[in-house]
Design a protein around this motif. Structure first.
Motif, PDB file in Angstrom:
ATOM      1  N   LYS A 526      37.327  23.689  47.571  1.00  9.79           N
ATOM      2  CA  LYS A 526      37.211  24.479  46.708  1.00  9.79           C
ATOM      3  C   LYS A 526      38.309  25.672  46.708  1.00  9.79           C
ATOM      4  O   LYS A 526      38.541  26.081  47.792  1.00  9.79           O
ATOM      5  CB  LYS A 526      35.950  25.302  46.552  1.00  9.79           C
ATOM      6  CG  LYS A 526      35.496  26.337  45.194  1.00  9.79           C
ATOM      7  CD  LYS A 526      34.225  26.695  45.339  1.00  9.79           C
ATOM      8  CE  LYS A 526      33.158  25.551  45.234  1.00  9.79           C
ATOM      9  NZ  LYS A 526      31.815  26.133  45.217  1.00  9.79           N
ATOM     10  N   ARG A 527      38.790  26.132  45.585  1.00  7.20           N
ATOM     11  CA  ARG A 527      39.847  26.914  45.361  1.00  7.20           C
ATOM     12  C   ARG A 527      39.300  28.421  45.166  1.00  7.20           C
ATOM     13  O   ARG A 527      38.470  28.397  44.030  1.00  7.20           O
ATOM     14  CB  ARG A 527      40.874  26.463  44.436  1.00  7.20           C
ATOM     15  CG  ARG A 527      42.217  27.215  44.249  1.00  7.20           C
ATOM     16  CD  ARG A 527      42.937  26.920  45.730  1.00  7.20           C
ATOM     17  NE  ARG A 527      44.140  27.523  45.810  1.00  7.20           N
ATOM     18  CZ  ARG A 527      45.332  26.807  45.779  1.00  7.20           C
ATOM     19  NH1 ARG A 527      45.163  25.539  45.514  1.00  7.20           N
ATOM     20  NH2 ARG A 527      46.413  27.626  45.720  1.00  7.20           N
ATOM     21  N   SER A 529      40.145  32.770  44.550  1.00  6.17           N
ATOM     22  CA  SER A 529      41.114  33.783  43.938  1.00  6.17           C
ATOM     23  C   SER A 529      42.444  33.818  45.034  1.00  6.17           C
ATOM     24  O   SER A 529      43.331  34.165  44.618  1.00  6.17           O
ATOM     25  CB  SER A 529      40.505  34.869  43.695  1.00  6.17           C
ATOM     26  OG  SER A 529      39.940  35.503  44.795  1.00  6.17           O
ATOM     27  N   THR A 578      43.845  34.620  37.187  1.00  2.00           N
ATOM     28  CA  THR A 578      43.712  33.086  37.878  1.00  2.00           C
ATOM     29  C   THR A 578      42.367  32.959  38.113  1.00  2.00           C
ATOM     30  O   THR A 578      41.676  31.821  37.630  1.00  2.00           O
ATOM     31  CB  THR A 578      44.433  32.935  39.232  1.00  2.00           C
ATOM     32  OG1 THR A 578      45.865  33.222  39.082  1.00  2.00           O
ATOM     33  CG2 THR A 578      44.236  31.681  39.908  1.00  2.00           C
ATOM     34  N   SER A 582      39.929  30.107  36.405  1.00  2.00           N
ATOM     35  CA  SER A 582      39.167  29.090  36.971  1.00  2.00           C
ATOM     36  C   SER A 582      37.782  28.930  36.636  1.00  2.00           C
ATOM     37  O   SER A 582      37.068  27.991  36.973  1.00  2.00           O
ATOM     38  CB  SER A 582      39.657  29.301  38.506  1.00  2.00           C
ATOM     39  OG  SER A 582      38.954  30.466  38.731  1.00  2.00           O
ATOM     40  N   ASN A 584      36.518  30.072  33.903  1.00  2.00           N
ATOM     41  CA  ASN A 584      36.495  30.082  32.421  1.00  2.00           C
ATOM     42  C   ASN A 584      35.471  31.169  31.962  1.00  2.00           C
ATOM     43  O   ASN A 584      34.469  30.667  31.099  1.00  2.00           O
ATOM     44  CB  ASN A 584      35.658  28.786  32.032  1.00  2.00           C
ATOM     45  CG  ASN A 584      35.959  28.586  30.526  1.00  2.00           C
ATOM     46  OD1 ASN A 584      36.968  29.437  29.569  1.00  2.00           O
ATOM     47  ND2 ASN A 584      34.988  27.638  29.935  1.00  2.00           N
TER      48      ASN A 584
END
Length: 726
Positions: A526-527, A529, A578, A582, A584
């Motif tokens: 998972k990405r 911040s 960002t 990501s 939304n």
């Protein structure tokens, strides 16, 4: 401030070879006698933590003994809470004698409310001339300091930017005196240089247990190691630059989460911090559990050669017997009493027939009646306990009188001079004090949930409350003290079970040495911040919860991190944008999180007395309010921003929210973020709403003044135009 820093440096190193020689020969020490916490309330409402007894020896004695063996020549005790008691104790102690191994001075730092305040006071006084030891007054250790000092000097010779060496002790997963506030140290494996520091939330705190590391911090690092198996006893070897850095960063309050983390992530300071890791015993008495654990360790001789029968106090006469039993001269034991293993009994104490004592500490001149059971407990000086009483895992402070057939259940703390009538039953975890101590909300609750203040003025005694007759009896004396955090559901479930309990409950702790998994293994999952993150292994067990991103918490943390580390606005905006894309979410959520973060920062400055309310709002909103220029783009969104400031300021529970709201809006107006049309339109809408009426009083007067000034300006311009045309 720059001059102050230069002054310190000049004393330490600009005086030629002679000055450098003096600096090397003289080792100074700063002892923080105040814990700036309420964990030992109500005991610390009467006596400072550093004078509370551990195995019948005041805690400050262990710290000063360590400094004596470390070779310190000058010791400064920074005293805030109960400073007069500490000063009196030192004046009458062996440390004030001509043959004392060092010169000791007590400094009345009465205005200090945090470690940061104390260090700024040190800098203002100009007492530091070279490298010094920074310790707390509740340290128990047998650490060989010579090795740490040699390590410090070696790293200082290799790295001109080296300012602090943190002394950390390696501990196993369930080491009893291990800190209940675990933290991560990211270290360069080649030289033990600290690259990053971060607290790990407790398991029951419902906070995400991950660490986010700026990849720039790992540049030029071949290999690094993530350590959360270390006991941080807050023994630091500091250069004279340290107090000056606290002075220049007045928002630094905590030693680790503010100073260390701030220095390591600062692009401006460019200073280095190293970790010296020892396997010697080192721990702080920072909670009820660590008090219990360290007492047991000390009695069991884990801290050898620092042991009780070495008689740290001049009038002590302890002798050591098998099964770790210590007795002073003058102890009177009835023939049928049973003294079990790991027990300490002070001089003048009398134990009655049939009494059983095990794994406990009995102070001096205690009167213990017949057929009493005392297990895993701490009875301080001059306590009187009636017959057929049972005490389990509790603390009974000095001069307490307990009647017959009383039962103290696990985790009870009976404060100084409390009187319990016969046949009383005290429930689990009850804390009693002689006088009522009012509960005060923690000043750091929002920003730092584990930072509290136990100075006397924040533990005011109330004359209105009634004694707890159902617990102390008709002839008893005592009031119930409740934790300051019981009103806050988000942290009380953790603090009440862990911080405020006497007994360790390992199921409430999360100290797994495998809790921080490798960075590369988790990056693909998972990405976040931040570009680089490391997650605990618990997250693998709950994928469903991981999928539900909590944008508010992430965004607030992003803004708080930007303010804490003084990032530029573009970086903060980039991270927020960002994160927004990501997950939304709309810009409303972004504005909401930013407002909350700014108000929390303002609240922190005000409650720590770093800044006044007006200055705090102007500093925070004046610098970081510019974020809103990239979060609101039309009149409707700016009106939404004004509504958010109103709503969130009321929720934040400022003492005078109306002043905070007015000052924040006027600050944004002065910086051309909110214009007159937005303010007028917003006020026309919100003034019709009866909610938060008191919080809008000052703002209403300000808007009225704005309109009057605007009309006068318009009138003057029209008159000027008429004059010009004529």
């Amino acid at each position: 401030m720059a001059g102050k820093k230069g002054k310190v440096t000049g004393k330490g190193g600009n005086g030629g070879n002679k000055a450098e020689l003096v600096q090397d020969e003289r080792l100074q020490a700063i002892v923080l006698t105040d814990s700036f916490e309420t964990r030992f309330m109500p005991l610390t409402a009467v006596k400072p933590r550093c004078l509370l007894p551990l195995a019948n020896v005041p805690l400050i004695e262990y710290t000063l003994e360590f400094l004596a063996k470390a070779g310190a020549s000058e010791v400064y005790l920074m005293c805030a809470s109960h400073a007069d008691q500490i000063s009196e104790y030192i004046e009458n102690s062996r440390w004030n004698m001509p043959w004392s191994p060092f010169r000791v001075s007590t400094i009345m730092s009465l205005e200090s409310r945090s470690v940061g305040d104390a260090m700024r006071d040190v800098d203002n006084r100009g007492i530091i001339t070279g490298d010094f030891i920074l310790v707390s007054g509740d340290l128990v250790t047998n650490m060989e300091f010579d090795k740490a000092l040699e390590f410090h000097r070696k790293k200082k010779a290799e790295d001109k930017d080296h300012i602090v060496t943190m002394c950390l002790s390696k501990a196993s997963q369930f080491f009893r005196s291990r800190c209940h506030e675990p933290a991560v140290f990211l270290l360069d494996q080649s030289n033990d240089k600290c690259l990053y520091y971060q607290d790990i939330p407790l398991e029951n705190s419902n906070q995400k247990t991950s660490i986010s590391v700026d990849p720039e911090l790992l540049e030029d690092v071949d290999e690094f190691t993530v350590r959360n198996d270390l006991v941080d006893c807050h023994v630091d070897i500091c250069s004279p630059h340290v107090p000056a850095i606290f002075q220049e960063n007045f928002d630094y309050q905590f030693l680790r989460r503010d100073f260390v983390k701030g220095v390591l992530t600062s692009d401006l300071l460019k200073k280095s911090i190293y970790a010296f890791i020892t396997e010697d015993y080192a721990a702080r008495v920072e909670s009820w559990q660590t008090y219990d654990a360290i007492s047991q360790d000390f009695i069991a001789r884990w801290c050898y050669p620092l042991v009780l029968n070495s008689n740290l106090l001049e009038d002590q006469t302890y002798s050591y017997e098998s099964e770790h039993i210590y007795k002073e001269k003058g102890v009177v034991l009835a023939q049928s009493c049973k003294i079990g293993k790991r027990t300490v009994i002070g001089s003048g104490s009398k134990i009655g027939e049939g009494t059983i004592i095990e794994n406990s500490v009995i102070g001096r001149n205690c009167q213990i009646g017949e057929n009493i059971i005392i297990k895993n407990s701490f009875i301080w000086d001059n306590a009187i306990i009636g017959s057929q009483t049972a005490i389990e895992h509790s603390i009974v402070a000095s001069n307490v009188k307990i009647g017959s057939k009383v039962v103290l259940h696990d985790g009870c703390v009976i404060g100084f001079n409390v009187v319990l009538d016969d046949n009383m039953v005290v429930p689990v975890g009850t804390r009693l004090s002689e006088a009522c101590v009012e509960r005060q909300p923690s000043q750091f609750l929002d920003s730092e949930p584990y930072g509290f203040d136990d100075t006397v003025d924040r533990a005011a005694k109330s004359t209105n409350a009634l004694p707890a007759r159902e617990l102390v009896g008709e002839k008893g004396v005592g009031y119930v003290y409740e934790s300051d955090d019981s009103d806050y559901e988000d942290v009380s479930s953790v603090l009440d079970k862990v911080t405020n309990a006497l007994a360790y409950r390992f199921d409430d702790l999360y100290l797994s040495d495998n809790s921080i998994s490798s960075i590369s293994a988790k990056l693909k999952k998972k990405r976040r911040s931040s570009t680089t993150s490391a997650y605990t292994d618990r997250e693998e067990d709950d994928d469903d919860e991981d999928e539900e991103e909590d944008f508010d918490a992430e965004a607030i943390a992003t803004v708080e991190r930007a303010m804490e580390n003084n990032h530029d606005l573009d970086t903060a905006l980039l991270e927020l944008n960002t994160l927004r894309m990501s997950i939304n979410v709309t810009y409303h959520e972004v504005r909401s999180a930013t407002v909350v973060a700014l108000l929390r920062r303002t609240y922190h400055f005000i409650t720590t007395q770093t800044l006044g309310p007006k200055e705090a709002v102007q500093k925070v909103f004046g610098q970081w309010g510019l974020l809103f220029k990239r979060q609101a783009f039309d009149q409707e969104e700016f009106i939404d921003l004004a509504n958010l400031i109103l709503e969130k300021a009321v929720v934040q529970a400022f003492e005078k929210p109306e002043f905070i709201i007015f000052t924040a809006l006027s600050c944004l107006y002065d910086h051309d973020i909110l214009d007159e049309d937005v303010i007028y339109t917003w006020w026309d809408q919100t003034s019709q709403d009866s909610s938060h009426a008191e919080a809008k009083t000052l703002t209403g007067k300000w808007v009225e003044w704005l309109r009057t000034a605007d009309e006068e300006s318009t009138s003057e311009e029209e008159e000027s135009d008429v004059t010009d045309s004529e």
